[in-house]
Scaffold this motif. Structure first.
Motif, PDB file in Angstrom:
ATOM      1  N   UNK A  33     -32.170  24.942  80.101  1.00  0.00           N
ATOM      2  CA  UNK A  33     -32.111  25.106  81.465  1.00  0.00           C
ATOM      3  C   UNK A  33     -30.445  25.023  81.543  1.00  0.00           C
ATOM      4  N   UNK A  34     -29.754  24.133  80.978  1.00  0.00           N
ATOM      5  CA  UNK A  34     -28.291  24.082  81.129  1.00  0.00           C
ATOM      6  C   UNK A  34     -27.635  25.542  80.355  1.00  0.00           C
ATOM      7  N   UNK A  35     -28.244  25.908  79.562  1.00  0.00           N
ATOM      8  CA  UNK A  35     -27.853  27.236  78.893  1.00  0.00           C
ATOM      9  C   UNK A  35     -27.964  28.307  79.818  1.00  0.00           C
ATOM     10  N   UNK A  36     -29.239  28.605  80.551  1.00  0.00           N
ATOM     11  CA  UNK A  36     -29.486  29.435  81.463  1.00  0.00           C
ATOM     12  C   UNK A  36     -28.357  29.345  82.588  1.00  0.00           C
ATOM     13  N   UNK A  71     -30.726  39.045  74.227  1.00  0.00           N
ATOM     14  CA  UNK A  71     -30.741  38.887  72.690  1.00  0.00           C
ATOM     15  C   UNK A  71     -30.450  37.720  72.144  1.00  0.00           C
ATOM     16  N   UNK A  72     -29.385  37.218  72.664  1.00  0.00           N
ATOM     17  CA  UNK A  72     -28.729  35.838  72.025  1.00  0.00           C
ATOM     18  C   UNK A  72     -29.267  34.593  72.546  1.00  0.00           C
ATOM     19  N   UNK A  73     -29.505  34.787  73.893  1.00  0.00           N
ATOM     20  CA  UNK A  73     -29.759  33.517  74.500  1.00  0.00           C
ATOM     21  C   UNK A  73     -31.511  33.365  74.833  1.00  0.00           C
ATOM     22  N   UNK A  74     -32.176  34.313  74.359  1.00  0.00           N
ATOM     23  CA  UNK A  74     -33.627  34.032  74.399  1.00  0.00           C
ATOM     24  C   UNK A  74     -33.935  34.045  75.894  1.00  0.00           C
ATOM     25  N   UNK A  75     -34.960  33.044  76.018  1.00  0.00           N
ATOM     26  CA  UNK A  75     -35.623  32.890  77.378  1.00  0.00           C
ATOM     27  C   UNK A  75     -34.481  32.394  78.409  1.00  0.00           C
ATOM     28  N   UNK A  95     -34.055  34.730  81.826  1.00  0.00           N
ATOM     29  CA  UNK A  95     -33.981  34.033  83.256  1.00  0.00           C
ATOM     30  C   UNK A  95     -32.725  34.226  83.928  1.00  0.00           C
ATOM     31  N   UNK A  96     -31.620  34.086  82.952  1.00  0.00           N
ATOM     32  CA  UNK A  96     -30.204  34.334  83.910  1.00  0.00           C
ATOM     33  C   UNK A  96     -29.781  35.413  84.248  1.00  0.00           C
ATOM     34  N   UNK A  97     -30.233  36.632  83.521  1.00  0.00           N
ATOM     35  CA  UNK A  97     -30.284  37.847  84.065  1.00  0.00           C
ATOM     36  C   UNK A  97     -31.220  38.198  85.479  1.00  0.00           C
ATOM     37  N   UNK A  98     -32.375  37.747  85.129  1.00  0.00           N
ATOM     38  CA  UNK A  98     -33.140  38.140  86.072  1.00  0.00           C
ATOM     39  C   UNK A  98     -32.792  37.553  87.421  1.00  0.00           C
ATOM     40  N   UNK A  99     -32.446  36.238  87.418  1.00  0.00           N
ATOM     41  CA  UNK A  99     -32.026  35.430  88.552  1.00  0.00           C
ATOM     42  C   UNK A  99     -30.917  36.306  89.368  1.00  0.00           C
TER      43      UNK A  99
END
Length: 826
Positions: A744-747, A462-466, A470-474
């Motif tokens: 990407x860095x945020x991810x 919710x807070x990080x958006x895309x 992607x981070x959670x999915x990875x």
């Protein structure tokens, strides 16, 4: 030779991927060197302190049996021995120092002699100068502060004949130079003046200085002859060795404790190296398969990888040795800037320590790469054509899951058993159970941590958006890597939280037990009988004190002389043993320290009819605790009927609400200025010392185990760096469809944060459980009190989050430098 050149070339090509794993090994080796050197320096500090009390004399005579002890005649005979340049009789006695208000200090002062020969003075001068004239004295620095005195001022004291006098304070002593006198005021006077200030003066030691060139062994033999066959005469080296004999045991205890933390850190480093090699070799599956196609067998593949691990271990261990030596050098330089009394710390490690630590780092790396090397050697040649590599079969997975479940369930059962069984078996059961269950958790980490990531991923999405999605999915799509990477952090956090929880709960429990034995913080008694009414009144007049007098009388109870005590229990410590039973006593009832009852006893009252007392069932320790020798405890109303003139023999005193122990102690000193015969005992001192010791242990444990978490953070960073290389094409596609470098860095930052949080939360839950169980196994007999240290646990969580964020810095920078074309071609 070709094989070795290929090994070196491969290692150079993977150096970027393995540098963080090498850093973990280097940090572990440096930690090992620093811990061993620090332990040795700590023990050496005890040895130096003991050597300072032995004194600078070349020879020491500690006792003579033939002459009945040491005296001036023995000193005179020793001075006539050939080779002796000077002697000093170390005299000591007991004296009294007075506070500024004229009240004697609670502890008697140890009066010692200062040798006339400067080369034989064993005391450690802190400020001022040595006494040179009659009436000049030294006191230890702590006592000087307590008296409010400084060099140049006068101190009041009692003389040997009981009179009160004054002496000129010309300097202060460092009490650290006399560990055997710790806790006692020290008064040092000129040689020959001890008898003026102290009674029962005796000589504990004769210090001897030799002439230059004199043989110590021959002089020792001559001294034994001159002083009689029973003389204990030793050279200084022998005396120091004897004084520090106990340090050998201390060294073992300290070294084992330090190495325990080191082994935890190195175990984390091993997990980091093993995980990194697993990921690197997984990325090289096709290359390894091609080597199989051109004729390399499994043994050659395994040797290739082991050699790469050997080279990495050697290089990282050399860096770790250099880092450890540098840290010890810096610590030695800093120690020289601190006043440590007689101690001069030198933390530089020995060459043997450096060599062994380096070899240990190499061995650790080799052990870490064995598993990945074995799995890599099993890659079939068909994988070079893109075929399936194969994996564990269903039967193998079932066996692995079953073994993990057995470890977990058996460990939990042992932990539970340890919390309900009495010591010492309880601690053993908890220890074995914790190890077993934790290994079960580690084997299931590939299921546990991805599930926690999924639970934590909601806010991230919710807070990080895309980037959050992607981070959670990875992390969820790569459960094996997530579990392997997070397991190092899981181990570090579990041990850290478990250790501080066990120490904190044990501290609270022991302090409560020690405090429960005493009804209040202080007790005041008078030598020879009842307390003066003026002393009790003066204590009551102090607003910061809670004063509870204990009245007592020796009465005829069933024909036997019995001490009966009475007190108002409302003001007593609520944790004191049986205080609640005392508060429920009715008029005419009594608690007995003999265990009599239920029943009644007859108290004979002179001039009145006897009085019957009902005895409460069960033995109570409270009567004797309140008043030495008391057998029965009754209410104040009952005491008024059976002994109206009962005197106050003891007063229990505690700080009032809003006050503290030190303020209360000072208030008591003011109140008792005119009553020197009143003796005050600090009953909370033992509990306070235990609390302070365990608090220091908790702080040290927190710092040492932080190394483990930091090493685990290197593992997270290494895995993220490797994932950047592995996902280069994916990153390029994301950039091509419009994802910015910032996203990407945020991810990657969110990946590190989610993984760290998942491991930290799981480790915190496990650590709290293990810590409580360990504390319970130790304190079950006395009662387990208190809960986990909330601030320390939150500090561990915060540290883990910071390490997770730091682990994302390098991977994020690398992603930021990647161009779209380079990423797509990766």
């Amino acid at each position: 030779m070709t094989t070795y050149r290929y090994t070196l070339a491969e290692l150079r090509g993977q150096l970027r991927q393995l540098v963080l794993s090498g850093a973990a090994i280097a940090l572990g080796v440096a930690f090992l060197i620093a811990s061993v050197s620090g332990s040795g320096a700590l023990v050496d500090s005890f040895s130096q302190t003991a050597a300072a009390e032995v004194g600078p004399g070349d020879v020491q005579v500690t006792r003579t049996v033939a002459t009945g002890g040491l005296d001036a005649a023995a000193a005179a005979r020793a001075a006539q021995v050939p080779g002796v340049a000077g002697v000093a009789l170390r005299q000591a006695g007991r004296g009294g120092l007075l506070s500024a208000d004229g009240r004697p200090l609670d502890e008697a002062a140890v009066v010692t002699s200062v040798a006339a020969d400067p080369a034989l003075r064993w005391q450690l001068l802190k400020d001022g100068r040595w006494p040179a004239a009659a009436g000049e004295v030294l006191v230890d620095a702590d006592t000087a502060r307590r008296l409010g005195a400084a060099p140049g001022s006068d101190v009041r004291l009692t003389l040997a004949d009981g009179a009160t006098g004054a002496a000129r304070l010309v300097g202060t002593l460092d009490g650290r130079g006399a560990p055997s006198l710790a806790g006692h005021p020290i008064l040092a006077v000129r040689d020959g003046e001890v008898g003026r200030y102290a009674a029962a003066v005796g000589a504990a030691q004769l210090d001897v200085r030799l002439l230059p060139g004199a043989s110590p062994s021959q002089t020792v033999a001559a001294l034994r002859t001159a002083l009689g066959g029973g003389a204990e005469v030793h050279t200084r080296a022998t005396s120091v060795t004897e004084a520090t004999r106990q340090s050998r045991t201390l060294y073992g205890v300290v070294l084992v404790a330090a190495l325990s933390f080191v082994l935890i850190a190195l175990a984390v480093a091993r997990m980091v190296v093993g995980n990194t090699f697993s990921v690197v070799l997984a990325q090289r599956t096709r290359q390894l398969a091609l080597l199989r196609c051109v004729g390399a067998d499994r043994a050659q593949i395994r040797r290739l990888i082991v050699r790469q691990g050997l080279l990495l271990g050697v290089g990282a261990s050399l860096v770790g040795v250099a880092l450890g030596v540098g840290l010890c050098g810096v610590a030695t330089a800093l120690a020289r800037t601190v006043d440590l009394g007689p101690v001069h710390l030198r933390l530089l490690p020995s060459p043997v320590t450096c060599v062994l630590a380096g070899l240990f780092g190499v061995l650790l790396t080799l052990l870490a790469v064995r598993g990945p090397a074995k799995r890599a050697s099993a890659v079939p040649p068909v994988a070079a054509l893109g075929g399936a590599v194969g994996s564990f079969g269903a039967a193998a997975r079932v066996r692995a899951a079953a073994w993990s479940a057995v470890l977990l369930l058996a460990g939990v059962a042992l932990v539970v058993l340890g919390t309900v069984t009495p010591p010492p078996l309880s601690l053993l059961a908890v220890t074995v159970g914790a190890i077993s269950s934790f290994f079960g958790v580690l084997r299931l980490s590939h299921r546990l941590l991805p599930a926690l990531v999924a639970a934590l991923g909601g806010p991230a999405r919710r807070l990080g958006g895309t980037a959050g999605r992607l981070a959670t999915q990875q992390l969820r799509l790569n459960p094996v890597r997530t579990g392997a990477t997070g397991s190092a952090l899981l181990l570090g956090v579990t041990v850290m939280v478990g250790a501080v929880t066990a120490l904190d709960i044990t501290s609270h429990s022991l302090v409560q037990v020690l405090s429960a034995r005493q009804p209040a913080v202080f007790s005041a008694t008078a030598e020879g009988g009842a307390l003066p009414a003026g002393a009790v009144a003066a204590l009551r007049e102090q607003p910061g004190l809670v004063v509870t007098p204990v009245r007592s009388a020796a009465l005829d109870v069933d024909g036997r002389a019995t001490v009966v005590a009475a007190v108002d229990p409302a003001a007593l410590n609520s944790l004191a043993d049986d205080v609640n039973r005392a508060r429920s006593l009715a008029d005419g009832e009594a608690l007995s320290s003999l265990g009599d009852g239920p029943g009644s006893v007859r108290v004979a009252v002179p001039g009145r009819p006897g009085t019957d007392l009902r005895i409460r069932s069960g033995r109570s320790s409270l009567p004797f605790t309140l008043q030495s020798g008391a057998v029965l405890l009754v209410t104040p109303a009952t005491m008024e009927r059976i002994a109206p003139g009962a005197s106050v023999a003891t007063v229990w005193v505690g700080p009032a609400e809003g006050s503290d122990r030190l303020t209360a102690r000072r208030a008591m000193d003011r109140a008792l200025v005119g009553h020197p015969q009143v003796v005050v005992t600090d009953t909370a001192a033992q509990a306070q010392s235990v609390r302070e010791l365990l608090e220091r242990m908790t702080g040290i444990t927190m710092v040492l185990l932080s190394f483990s978490v930091a090493i685990a953070g290197l593992g997270v960073a290494a895995t993220l760096m490797l994932s950047v290389s592995e996902r280069a094409r994916e990153i390029g596609m994301l950039r091509a469809i419009g994802m910015s470098r910032r996203q990407l860095r945020r991810m990657l930052t969110l990946e590190a944060l989610l993984l760290s949080l998942a491991a930290a939360l799981a480790g915190t839950v496990l650590g709290l459980g293990y810590g409580w169980a360990a504390a319970r196994s130790v304190t079950s007999a006395a009662g387990t009190a208190g809960g986990p240290p909330v601030l320390l646990v939150l500090g561990a969580l915060g540290l883990t989050v910071l390490i997770g964020l730091a682990a994302a810095v390098l991977p994020s920078r690398r992603v930021g430098r990647m161009t779209v074309v380079a990423a797509l071609n990766g």
